[in-house]
Write a protein that holds these residues in place. Structure first.
Motif, mmCIF file in Angstrom:
data_model
loop_
_atom_site.group_PDB
_atom_site.id
_atom_site.type_symbol
_atom_site.label_atom_id
_atom_site.label_comp_id
_atom_site.label_asym_id
_atom_site.label_seq_id
_atom_site.Cartn_x
_atom_site.Cartn_y
_atom_site.Cartn_z
ATOM 1 N N ASP A 109 0.852 -1.188 0.000
ATOM 2 C CA ASP A 109 0.000 0.000 0.000
ATOM 3 C C ASP A 109 0.885 1.235 0.000
ATOM 4 N N THR A 110 0.463 2.215 -0.758
ATOM 5 C CA THR A 110 1.294 3.405 -0.908
ATOM 6 C C THR A 110 1.242 4.234 0.363
ATOM 7 N N GLY A 166 -9.146 1.170 -0.316
ATOM 8 C CA GLY A 166 -9.981 2.247 -0.828
ATOM 9 C C GLY A 166 -11.044 2.706 0.143
ATOM 10 N N HIS A 184 -10.839 8.289 -1.174
ATOM 11 C CA HIS A 184 -10.142 9.382 -1.851
ATOM 12 C C HIS A 184 -9.659 8.993 -3.230
ATOM 13 N N GLY A 185 -10.063 7.807 -3.707
ATOM 14 C CA GLY A 185 -9.727 7.412 -5.069
ATOM 15 C C GLY A 185 -8.445 6.625 -5.206
ATOM 16 N N ASP A 186 -7.814 6.312 -4.079
ATOM 17 C CA ASP A 186 -6.587 5.520 -4.175
ATOM 18 C C ASP A 186 -6.451 4.634 -2.945
ATOM 19 N N GLY A 187 -5.317 4.021 -2.784
ATOM 20 C CA GLY A 187 -5.089 3.097 -1.677
ATOM 21 C C GLY A 187 -4.188 3.670 -0.615
ATOM 22 N N THR A 188 -4.122 5.009 -0.555
ATOM 23 C CA THR A 188 -3.238 5.655 0.410
ATOM 24 C C THR A 188 -3.834 5.631 1.796
#
Lengths: 220, 415
Positions: free
Chosen positions: A113-114, A174, A178-182
Motif C-alpha cells: 500500500d502506498t 480504498g 479518496h480514489g486511491d489506496g493511500t
C-alpha cells in the motif's frame, strides 16, 4: 457491575477486544482488552468491568464509535475525541509507518500500500504516536463540527454539520474514499461528495469499507 | 482469459533459475498444500486462501497476489486480536500460507528491482508471526531467496575489524565488581558438581571453558553477520529500556539495524533483543552449541528457547526475572550484570501491573532510594561477562544487564 441501575444506555459499540457505552447523560464507559490503549483510561490494562472515562468528565458526548482497536466520541459541541491504536494513522496522529518510505513497520506486512500522510510542515522530525491511551482532542480542518462518526477496523470516518465527510487511517482497500489506496494520518475531506453536490447525512463503516448516506443539495 | 505468469502446466518459457528453485519447494499439487483449516478460521477466509492457492497453481499470479494480500491483511488483524499466547495456531498458519503465496508471486516475471528482497521480507514476516506449515517451508524459501540476492563485496581486510566500540570506554562507565559480591567462576565443572552446588540451590555461577571454542567466538563480526543475515527482517526494540514511555518495537533488516543503531554513534538506542534469530537464520545456528548442562533439566533439547541479544554499547535490560533457567552466553563484547535472589523480591519493588509484574521499578545503577529505600540493603552478586563465558541465571533470579561494548549474547532458556 459498575453501571448504576439508573443509567440509561444509549449506544453500545464493539471493537475487536473492547466495548464502548454511551449513556443518556453523555458519559462514556469502556471495558474489555486494553493493550492498544483503546479503553482510554490511560493504561494498557484490561478492564473487566465497565469503567467511566474520567478524562471526559464534565463533557457531554452525543455519539460514540469503535474501530478494531480504537475509539471515538463526539461532544455536543461537535468536538472529536479519539484514542487507541494509531498504527495506520486511524487517530489522525503522526504514525511512524506512514512517515517511512521504504519497508513497513509492524503493520500488515504488506509493503504494497502506498504511503501518504503527514510529517510536520517545517520538516522537523515528528513525534510518532503508536498508542494513545487517553482521549485526544482532534481538530478538524476549518473548525468543522462533527455530528456523526463511524470506524472500520483501522480507519475513521466523521460527518460534519455542514454535510461533509472526513476520513483517515488505513486506506489500502480504498475505504477512505479518496480514489486511491493511500493511508492517511490526517483527516481529509472526501471530495466526491463536494464535487457531486451531495450533503452527507450519515456514515457507517464495515471493517474494510465505508457506507455513506447522502441527500442532494438543494439547487439554488 | 490470458494467463498472467508462469505456472506449472506451462512449457518452460523462461530459464528463470529463481522461479524454478522456488517452484520446486512447493508440493506438486494444490491438494497437497493441506489447506483444510477448521475453526476458528471462518469459511470465507479459508475460502479466499484456497482461491489464492488455486490461482497460484493455475499460473494466475497477479490475481493470486491480490487474493494473498487480502488473506494476509485479514489474518494479521486476527494475530493482533487478544493476547499473543491466545492467538489460535490456525490463524498463524493462514498468515504463513498467505506470506508463502505472496513471496512467490512477488518473484514472478517480469521481476521488478528489489522484488527478491521484498519477497524475503515477506518470508521473514511469516517466520516472525506465523506458524510453520509444510515442514517450515518459509525457511527453505528464505534460503533460496537469500542465495539469489546480490552477493556482498568483501571489503579490504583492514576494514573487517569491528568499529571502535571495542576500545575501552572512557571514564567510569565500567562498573566496579566488589570481590565479595562477585559471581563465582568455575572452569568446566563436572555436571554433578554444577547440579549439586548451583542448579539445585539456585545459585548463579559463571562457566568458563565451555563455550569458548564455539565457532561463533572466532567467526562472528559485524561483517559476518551482515553477510549471513543482512537482508533478513528482525524485530528491534527502540528506546533506552522497555519500562520507558517512549519505548517501542519495530521491524527492520539486520543491515539497517547495524547501520542505524550499532555502527553509528547515536543517542537513539536500538536493541535486537530476545529474538529467536537462530530459528530464522539456520546458518547462524551452526556457529553455536548448546551447553551440555541443559541435559540436567526436565525438558527436551528442542524445547530449549535460544535467543539472540545484539546491540550497541549501552543497551539496558531493567532488573527483571524470567520463569526458566538461563545460560547467558557472551559472544561479542562485555556485559555488566547484577543479580538479586527471588527471596529478596520485596526489596526490589516489582511493578504492580500484570504487564510488568516481573520487572522491578528500581533503576539499578541509579536507584531512587527515597522511593525504594529497601533496595539499598538488598544483597546481590555482580559480574562483567566477557566473550566465551556463560552465566548461569537460576529461574526467577532477578537480573539487570548493561552492555559495556557492542555486544552479542546468546541466551538458552531451559527447564
Amino acid at each position: 457491575c459498575a453501571l448504576a441501575p439508573e443509567l440509561r444506555a444509549r449506544q453500545l459499540h464493539l471493537g475487536a477486544e473492547h466495548a464502548l457505552l454511551l449513556g443518556a447523560d453523555g458519559q462514556v464507559f469502556s471495558w474489555g482488552g486494553g493493550r492498544h490503549g483503546q479503553l482510554g483510561h490511560g493504561t494498557l490494562e484490561a478492564e473487566p468491568q465497565p469503567r467511566r472515562l474520567e478524562a471526559l468528565h464534565g463533557l457531554t458526548m452525543v455519539e460514540a464509535a469503535a474501530g478494531g482497536w480504537h475509539s471515538v466520541c463526539l461532544s455536543e459541541t461537535g468536538d472529536v475525541y479519539i484514542w487507541g491504536w494509531n498504527e495506520s494513522g486511524q487517530l489522525a496522529l503522526p504514525t511512524r509507518r506512514l512517515a517511512e518510505k521504504t519497508a513497513p513497520g509492524e503493520g500488515g506486512g504488506d509493503g504494497a500500500d502506498t504511503k501518504g500522510g503527514a510529517s510536520t510542515e517545517d520538516g522537523a522530525p515528528a513525534t510518532f504516536i503508536a498508542v494513545q491511551p487517553f482521549p485526544a482532542l482532534l481538530d478538524l480542518p476549518l473548525g468543522s463540527e462533527a455530528i456523526k462518526a463511524s470506524c472500520g477496523s483501522r480507519h475513521t470516518a466523521v460527518v460534519t454539520r455542514a454535510g461533509e465527510l472526513y476520513t483517515w487511517g488505513w486506506g489500502k482497500y480504498g475505504q477512505l474514499g479518496h480514489g486511491d489506496g493511500t493511508s492517511l494520518d490526517q483527516p481529509r475531506r472526501v471530495k466526491y461528495f463536494v464535487d457531486n453536490q451531495l450533503h452527507v447525512k450519515a456514515v457507517t463503516c464495515g471493517p474494510w469499507n465505508t457506507y455513506v448516506y447522502t441527500v442532494e443539495k438543494r439547487k439554488s | 482469459m490470458a494467463e498472467d505468469g508462469e505456472g506449472p502446466g506451462d512449457p518452460p518459457a523462461s530459464t528463470d533459475a529463481l522461479w524454478e528453485a522456488l517452484w520446486a519447494l512447493l508440493p506438486h499439487t494444490e491438494e497437497e498444500l493441506g489447506l483444510e483449516l477448521g475453526a476458528p478460521v471462518d469459511p470465507s477466509a479459508a475460502g479466499l486462501l484456497r482461491q489464492a492457492a488455486g490461482l497460484l497453481y493455475a499460473g494466475r499470479l497477479d490475481a493470486c497476489l491480490q487474493a494473498s494480500e487480502a488473506v494476509l491483511d485479514y489474518a494479521w488483524e486476527k494475530l493482533n486480536t487478544g493476547p499473543w499466547q491466545d492467538v489460535h495456531k490456525a490463524w498463524r498458519q493462514v498468515y504463513t500460507f498467505a506470506c508463502l503465496f505472496k513471496a512467490l508471486c512477488l518473484c514472478r516475471e517480469p521481476r521488478e528491482a528489489g522484488a527478491t528482497a521484498a519477497a524475503l521480507h515477506v518470508c521473514d514476516l511469516g517466520l516472525l508471526m506465523g506458524a510453520a506449515v509444510l515442514g517450515d517451508i518459509l525457511i527453505q524459501v528464505a534460503a533460496v531467496l537469500q542465495a539469489h540476492l546480490p552477493a556482498r563485496k568483501r571489503p579490504a581486510p583492514s576494514l573487517q575489524q569491528d568499529p571502535p566500540d571495542t576500545k575501552k570506554p572512557r571514564g567510569s562507565l565500567v562498573p566496579a565488581v566488589p570481590p565479595e559480591r562477585a559471581v563465582p567462576r568455575l572452569h568446566r565443572p563436572a555436571l554433578q558438581h554444577f547440579r549439586t552446588h548451583f542448579l539445585l540451590p539456585r545459585r548463579p555461577v559463571i562457566l568458563e571453558g565451555v563455550a569458548d571454542h564455539w565457532p561463533c567466538m572466532k567467526k562472528w563480526s559485524l561483517q559476518y553477520i551482515r553477510e549471513v543475515a543482512g537482508h533478513r527482517t528482525v524485530p528491534v526494540e527502540l528506546g533506552s529500556r522497555y519500562t520507558d514511555e517512549d519505548w517501542s518495537q519495530t521491524l527492520m533488516t539486520v543491515d539497517d539495524f547495524i547501520s542505524k543503531y550499532v555502527e553509528r554513534e547515536t543517542t537513539d538506542v536500538g536493541y535486537l533483543a530476545q529474538h529467536q534469530l537462530f530459528e530464522q537464520v539456520p546458518e547462524l545456528k551452526q556457529d553455536i552449541g548448546i551447553p551440555d548442562y541443559c541435559c540436567l533439566g526436565d525438558g527436551e533439547e528442542d524445547e530449549i528457547t535460544v535467543n539472540a541479544w545484539f546491540g550497541p554499547r549501552g543497551t539496558v535490560s531493567p532488573l527483571h526475572q524470567d520463569p526458566q533457567q538461563n545460560f547467558l552466553t557472551q559472544v561479542m563484547g562485555r556485559k555488566y550484570i547484577r543479580l538479586y535472589a527471588p527471596q529478596d523480591s520485596e526489596a526490589l519493588y516489582p511493578h504492580e501491573t500484570h504487564l510488568l509484574h516481573n520487572t522491578s521499578q528500581v533503576d539499578v545503577e541509579n536507584p531512587d532510594l527515597e522511593r525504594f529505600p529497601k533496595f539499598a540493603e538488598a544483597p546481590f552478586l555482580s559480574c562483567i561477562l566477557s566473550p566465551g563465558e556463560i552465566l548461569f541465571i537460576p529461574a526467577k533470579h532477578w537480573h539487570y544487564v548493561r552492555a559495556l561494548d557492542l555486544s552479542f549474547s546468546v541466551s538458552f532458556w531451559w527447564s
